[in-house]
Design a protein around this motif. Sequence first.
Motif, short mmCIF file in Angstrom:
data_model
loop_
_atom_site.label_atom_id
_atom_site.label_comp_id
_atom_site.label_asym_id
_atom_site.label_seq_id
_atom_site.Cartn_x
_atom_site.Cartn_y
_atom_site.Cartn_z
N ASP A 58 0.86 -1.19 0.00
CA ASP A 58 0.00 0.00 0.00
C ASP A 58 0.89 1.23 0.00
OD1 ASP A 58 -2.01 1.80 0.27
OD2 ASP A 58 -2.98 0.79 1.97
N LYS A 59 0.59 2.14 -0.90
CA LYS A 59 1.40 3.38 -0.90
C LYS A 59 0.56 4.63 -0.70
CE LYS A 59 1.51 3.55 -5.92
NZ LYS A 59 2.33 3.70 -7.11
N LYS A 60 -0.75 4.41 -0.53
CA LYS A 60 -1.61 5.59 -0.35
C LYS A 60 -1.79 5.86 1.14
CE LYS A 60 -3.99 4.27 -4.54
NZ LYS A 60 -5.00 3.29 -4.94
N GLU A 77 6.80 2.21 -8.28
CA GLU A 77 6.16 0.89 -8.12
C GLU A 77 7.16 -0.23 -8.41
OE1 GLU A 77 3.53 -0.09 -6.59
OE2 GLU A 77 3.98 -2.16 -7.17
N LYS B 348 2.06 -9.99 -7.22
CA LYS B 348 2.62 -8.65 -6.95
C LYS B 348 3.28 -8.62 -5.59
CE LYS B 348 0.51 -5.58 -10.12
NZ LYS B 348 0.06 -4.20 -10.31
N THR B 354 4.59 -4.51 -12.78
CA THR B 354 3.46 -4.31 -13.70
C THR B 354 3.69 -5.04 -15.01
OG1 THR B 354 3.20 -2.18 -12.71
CG2 THR B 354 2.09 -2.49 -14.79
N LYS B 426 -2.59 -3.48 -13.89
CA LYS B 426 -2.85 -2.24 -13.15
C LYS B 426 -3.61 -2.48 -11.85
CE LYS B 426 -0.77 0.80 -15.57
NZ LYS B 426 0.42 1.40 -14.97
N ASP B 428 -4.50 -3.01 -8.12
CA ASP B 428 -3.83 -2.62 -6.89
C ASP B 428 -3.60 -3.89 -6.06
OD1 ASP B 428 -3.14 -0.46 -4.87
OD2 ASP B 428 -4.59 -1.68 -3.76
N GLU B 431 -5.98 -4.36 -3.01
CA GLU B 431 -7.35 -4.66 -3.44
C GLU B 431 -7.43 -6.09 -3.98
OE1 GLU B 431 -9.99 -2.08 -4.10
OE2 GLU B 431 -8.86 -0.92 -2.64
#
Lengths: 225, 436
Positions: A58-60, A77, B348, B354, B426, B428, B431
């Motif tokens: 998480d980067k937010k 990223e 990921k 990506t 793309k 996240d 998520e």
Amino acid sequence: MKVIELEGIRKVYEARKGNQTNALQGVDLTIEEGDFVAVMGPSGSGKSTLLHIIGLLDKKYSGEYRLNDKSVINLSENKRADLRNEEIGFVFQRFNLLKRTTVINNILLPTVYRKTKDDLKRALRLIEKVGLNDKAEHRSNELSGGEVQRVAIARALIKDPTILLADEPTGNIDSKTACIIMDLIKKINEEGTTVILITHEENVAKYAKRIIRILDGKIIKDETP
Amino acid sequence: MKIGSIIGQSTTALLANKGRSFLTVLGIIIGIASVISLYSLGQGVKENVVGNFSFLGAKTITVSSQPIAEEEDTDNEREGGDGAFGIGGGPGGGMGAFRMRPSDPTLKVSDYKDIIDIEGELMEYVTPEVNGNVTITFNEEDLQFNSSGVSSDYFLMNDKEIEYGNNFTEDNIANSENVVIFDADVAKEFSDDSSNLIDRIISIGEIEYKIVGVVKGEEAENDDRPMMRFGGRNRNIYLPYVTAMNNFEQEYINSITVNAINEESVNSLAAKIEETVLENHEFDNLDDADFMITTAQDILDARNSAISVFTNMLTGVAAISLLVGGIGIMNIMLVSVTERTQEIGLRKAVGAKTRHIMIQFLIESILLTGAGGIMGIIIGKLLTDVVTNYVTANAALSLDAVLIAVIVAVVTGIIFGLYPAYKASKLDPVEALRYE
């Protein structure tokens, strides 16, 4: 040496209709190399959010985060992916392994993206370490819950990371198997890997050297049992 | 990045849903099979046309009768026929075996003679053709053949070697002698040994003819030419054109074929022939005239344009099925991305960038279309073989066609896999891991 330094970490989830949830409200946390930290708290307290931030998934968020003395706030990223691959090993509560893929290939998954010398040798040593020598060629869907977690631990260690992050690793398994898993994680910590573990079970947390309790996005207790 | 591992994992993922993967690539299979078969057939037909072109000879000019719709045949003298045989069409044609041809001949001997007299030494060979059907009674059996009244040049320009006996002599023609030359297949019906036939007498109707020659048989493969006339190129009997006209009471010639001395002379010679025959027939231009002039190039052009229409149509069908197939691929890849959201999150988490995720999903869609391509090539090849049995085209699966099919399949995979792969890459990670 400080492995993780978090200062004033805040995380806000924007829900629909403009509602906001403050998942983390200014968390300060320092974790030393070789530490074994259990993060405890009820559902929705923010412990998984904290783990995702520490794991660079998480980067937010706002605040300062230094990993191995380097700030990771403004990393791209791709750089974050590199760090996740090399410095951090993940063990999740569920969906840890690729379906229909063999144990050995699951363990080798991180090496698909960045290969290093002797990947296979290392993987075979790790299989032995987690006690699954005879199941190297078994598919992940043929394993029991405890075996799945042991494969996940072996995979997390394939790149020899500094930190092992475990998100409720015993959440889906019986207490006897949970003990085997926790003994394994403890052993890994004793060999030098820093372990951060999320759990809501006291008897799992007691394996840790340090227990941090979180409530409503804030650390309310930081104790050494 | 270990591409081999990614391909292995992609294959595992695709094989996990064999039925779904197969149905997904069905459109690609159909598309590639059409590409393969139409390309192979197209090539085959093209080779055939080129073959015909050399068969016709690039130097050949044909003057043939062109019926004029308004012009009714008023001075009909058809009662003159003797009933035993017939010559197609025209005033003076016989009855009984007589058959009408779709167009009445309009060319005359004077046209043929005037063409011979064209100056400038542009011509190699000239022959008139007076076509018809004849019935020869042999061993109490009626045998039907096509007949051609020709000059001796006919055999020279068509590479028809006289195996036994001789070509027509000047006397044969000038004196309208009752002599015939047999095609090899015709000769076989009369005797196993064609050399025995020379100087033998046969009857066509009430008139007796002497067999003066037998044409050498052609190789069987040459018979596959689609340009071949119905009835068979090897089943003709030939008479001096004058004899044909006299005995069959035909005033007109069906066509006049001229060979130019070389390809460069074709156009100027055709122009001179046009001028000569227009003058004889009293027409101002070829569009209104009762005859037409065709060069080998005209025929080739007409065939090529017909082939282009056919090829374009099939290309359209192939393109549509590839488009539909591609949309199917895109659809299933989007489903796959959704189904494997957690896997993408996990990948990921363990360090996939990506581009790694993007490459993985692209590889999957290329594997899908590639597999479809291979199946399409096999089915296309089988299809080509089946079609080849029904049409005379020497279609063969060429390396070109296979390469084109593979490239088309891979490109389709890339184009239609791009969006799903982009979408996957793309996602996240947080998520994705949380996705239920």
